[in-house]
Design a protein around this motif. Structure first.
Motif, PDB file in Angstrom:
ATOM      1  N   GLY A  71       8.263   4.489   2.461  1.00  0.00           N
ATOM      2  CA  GLY A  71       7.732   3.158   2.723  1.00  0.00           C
ATOM      3  C   GLY A  71       8.367   2.467   3.906  1.00  0.00           C
ATOM      4  N   THR A  72       9.179   3.177   4.685  1.00  0.00           N
ATOM      5  CA  THR A  72       9.867   2.564   5.819  1.00  0.00           C
ATOM      6  C   THR A  72       8.952   2.570   7.036  1.00  0.00           C
ATOM      7  OG1 THR A  72      11.992   3.353   4.976  1.00  0.00           O
ATOM      8  CG2 THR A  72      11.923   2.613   7.263  1.00  0.00           C
ATOM      9  N   VAL A  73       8.572   1.392   7.476  1.00  0.00           N
ATOM     10  CA  VAL A  73       7.692   1.293   8.642  1.00  0.00           C
ATOM     11  C   VAL A  73       8.406   0.688   9.842  1.00  0.00           C
ATOM     12  CG1 VAL A  73       5.593   1.183   7.263  1.00  0.00           C
ATOM     13  CG2 VAL A  73       6.778  -0.941   7.837  1.00  0.00           C
ATOM     14  N   ASP A  74       9.491  -0.050   9.596  1.00  0.00           N
ATOM     15  CA  ASP A  74      10.246  -0.670  10.680  1.00  0.00           C
ATOM     16  C   ASP A  74      11.607  -1.087  10.130  1.00  0.00           C
ATOM     17  OD1 ASP A  74       9.786  -3.018   9.195  1.00  0.00           O
ATOM     18  OD2 ASP A  74       8.066  -3.578  10.417  1.00  0.00           O
ATOM     19  N   ALA A  75      12.409  -1.712  10.983  1.00  0.00           N
ATOM     20  CA  ALA A  75      13.754  -2.092  10.564  1.00  0.00           C
ATOM     21  C   ALA A  75      13.736  -3.094   9.420  1.00  0.00           C
ATOM     22  CB  ALA A  75      14.528  -2.662  11.753  1.00  0.00           C
ATOM     23  N   GLY A  76      12.681  -3.909   9.329  1.00  0.00           N
ATOM     24  CA  GLY A  76      12.597  -4.893   8.268  1.00  0.00           C
ATOM     25  C   GLY A  76      12.389  -4.299   6.890  1.00  0.00           C
ATOM     26  N   HIS A  84       8.486  -5.418  -8.296  1.00  0.00           N
ATOM     27  CA  HIS A  84       9.387  -5.828  -7.215  1.00  0.00           C
ATOM     28  C   HIS A  84       9.434  -7.356  -7.082  1.00  0.00           C
ATOM     29  CE1 HIS A  84      11.927  -4.483  -3.933  1.00  0.00           C
ATOM     30  NE2 HIS A  84      11.389  -5.403  -3.150  1.00  0.00           N
ATOM     31  N   GLN A  85       9.500  -8.052  -8.201  1.00  0.00           N
ATOM     32  CA  GLN A  85       9.524  -9.522  -8.216  1.00  0.00           C
ATOM     33  C   GLN A  85      10.970 -10.008  -8.137  1.00  0.00           C
ATOM     34  OE1 GLN A  85       6.626 -11.363 -10.918  1.00  0.00           O
ATOM     35  NE2 GLN A  85       5.833  -9.314 -11.341  1.00  0.00           N
ATOM     36  N   LEU A  86      11.618  -9.625  -7.055  1.00  0.00           N
ATOM     37  CA  LEU A  86      13.054  -9.829  -6.895  1.00  0.00           C
ATOM     38  C   LEU A  86      13.322 -11.054  -6.029  1.00  0.00           C
ATOM     39  CD1 LEU A  86      14.022  -6.153  -5.918  1.00  0.00           C
ATOM     40  CD2 LEU A  86      13.372  -7.050  -8.165  1.00  0.00           C
ATOM     41  N   SER A 118       0.823  -1.221   0.000  1.00  0.00           N
ATOM     42  CA  SER A 118       0.000   0.000   0.000  1.00  0.00           C
ATOM     43  C   SER A 118       0.850   1.261   0.000  1.00  0.00           C
ATOM     44  CB  SER A 118      -0.926  -0.001   1.221  1.00  0.00           C
ATOM     45  OG  SER A 118      -0.191   0.220   2.427  1.00  0.00           O
ATOM     46  N   ARG A 119       2.122   1.148   0.326  1.00  0.00           N
ATOM     47  CA  ARG A 119       2.992   2.313   0.463  1.00  0.00           C
ATOM     48  C   ARG A 119       3.880   2.559  -0.763  1.00  0.00           C
ATOM     49  NH1 ARG A 119       3.198   3.404   6.096  1.00  0.00           N
ATOM     50  NH2 ARG A 119       2.116   1.775   7.277  1.00  0.00           N
ATOM     51  N   PHE A 120       3.893   1.641  -1.724  1.00  0.00           N
ATOM     52  CA  PHE A 120       4.870   1.740  -2.800  1.00  0.00           C
ATOM     53  C   PHE A 120       4.263   1.861  -4.192  1.00  0.00           C
ATOM     54  CE2 PHE A 120       7.642   0.354   0.567  1.00  0.00           C
ATOM     55  CZ  PHE A 120       8.838   0.981   0.272  1.00  0.00           C
ATOM     56  N   GLY A 121       2.963   1.943  -4.315  1.00  0.00           N
ATOM     57  CA  GLY A 121       2.347   2.229  -5.602  1.00  0.00           C
ATOM     58  C   GLY A 121       2.809   1.315  -6.713  1.00  0.00           C
TER      59      GLY A 121
END
Length: 370
Positions: free
Chosen positions: A207-212, A121-123, A112-115
């Motif tokens: 898009g950074t919500v936590d350390a992960g 992002h199929q990495l 939801s944060r990266f549009g």
């Protein structure tokens, strides 16, 4: 003192004809043992075509290799029975037009944060954990690894194609990753407190919500007493994955008196060096941490091995790593092998390579036989 390591390999399930991702990872995870699989854990990833295998904590490279090969054999067998290919590649050759993320709350929140970054992002990566005593030691290891990360990327680069076209890069995965809020080689940190303060300040930004969701290619793990190296593309064979993991451990565990003389490299130079390595891989030049200048890739790789040698010798990994690196320099990294397989055998030749045939799994060049 021996230092533990752990390896996480990501795979993508593909249609064997079109080489397009197929959303069957949940079935594979169920069949292959799930998070409590004996000898490691099997979990779903960001997209329902992806899964990850994590080895148990290993004391030796041989233990890691055995775990990786055992899982790869099981995964290949399951995929064959399901009419699919399970590929260790940084990016699939083709992508589906519609790519829904795995139906888990965390993945939905990240998406939801990266549009429109999300469908691309199929990495698939190879992540290496090296045991450390505490988070301060993890930061020492992070700082030590920083100048060598472009060379490590070049060795592992295995994502030359995107949407059935040659990108002109050996690791297009590394270029995709640059669109994350944080990306690439992190800055140097004074200690764990400095890292935690600066990482915490990023929470809620972009898009950074936590350390992960810090997408740096090396970072202290938040779950384990390790430093986690995330620079590598997923690999065609487990032999190379094991050697890269051992090389990272060698770098981390070389004592300070074994350090070679490095030129302090500015953040902008390291960032450009990382982009350059993603494009050229082992086929051109790399930035040499000894002088900050572009040098032939084999010369920089030799400097990398010299830096890691004391740690490699300590853990009995010197011969393993030397043989794997020599093979990569002579036969090419995964990107070179993928291009060769496609040129010689078309998409069926590429399918033969990425499917994990016996030759590919032992690190030999099978492009000519594809």
């Amino acid at each position: 003192m021996r230092t533990t390591l752990g390896v996480e390999e990501e795979f993508v399930l593909l249609d064997p004809v079109t080489l397009t991702p197929v959303a069957r990872a949940a079935d594979a995870v169920t069949a292959l043992g799930g998070p409590r699989r004996e000898g490691g854990a099997v979990t779903q990833e960001f997209f329902p075509s992806q899964l990850e295998y994590a080895t148990p904590v290993c004391d030796t490279a041989a233990e890691a290799s055995e775990a990786l090969e055992q899982f790869r054999r099981a995964l290949r067998a399951w995929a064959s029975d399901a009419g699919l290919l399970a590929a260790g590649v940084g990016l699939p050759y083709r992508t589906a037009h519609v790519a829904q993320v795995t139906d888990e709350e965390r993945y939905r929140d990240i998406a939801s944060r990266f549009g429109l970054v999300v469908p691309d992002h199929q990495l698939n990566g190879l992540h290496v954990h090296v045991g450390v005593g505490d988070r301060d030691e993890a930061i020492v290891a992070l700082n030590r690894l920083r100048p060598w990360l472009p060379a490590l990327l070049a060795l592992s680069a295995n994502s030359p194609f995107w949407r059935a076209e040659d990108t002109g890069f050996d690791s297009w995965r590394a270029i995709h990753s640059r669109r994350w809020t944080t990306h690439g080689i992190p800055p140097a940190f004074l200690d764990a407190a400095d890292y935690d303060r600066r990482a915490g300040a990023l929470s809620g930004i972009g898009g950074t919500v936590d350390a992960g969701t810090l997408n740096w290619v090396v970072r202290p793990s938040e779950r384990y007493p390790t430093v986690e190296v995330r620079v590598f593309d997923a690999q065609l064979d487990g032999v190379t994955s094991t050697a890269l993991a051992a090389l990272v451990r060698g770098l981390v565990t070389t004592p300070p008196e074994g350090d070679v003389d490095l030129l302090p490299l500015s953040p902008e130079l390291l960032d450009a060096a990382h982009w350059h390595a993603a494009r050229d891989g082992l086929g051109g030049e790399l930035v040499n941490p000894l002088d900050g200048r572009l040098r032939p890739a084999p010369e920089v790789v030799e400097a990398l091995l010299a830096q890691a040698r004391p740690g490699l010798v300590e853990h009995g990994d010197a011969s393993l790593v030397a043989a794997a690196v020599a093979r990569l320099l002579s036969d090419g990294n995964g990107a070179t092998r993928q291009r060769r397989a496609l040129a010689q055998g078309g998409t069926s030749g590429l399918a033969d390579l990425v499917s994990g045939s016996a030759d590919a799994m032992h690190g030999r060049d099978d492009g000519a036989s594809a």
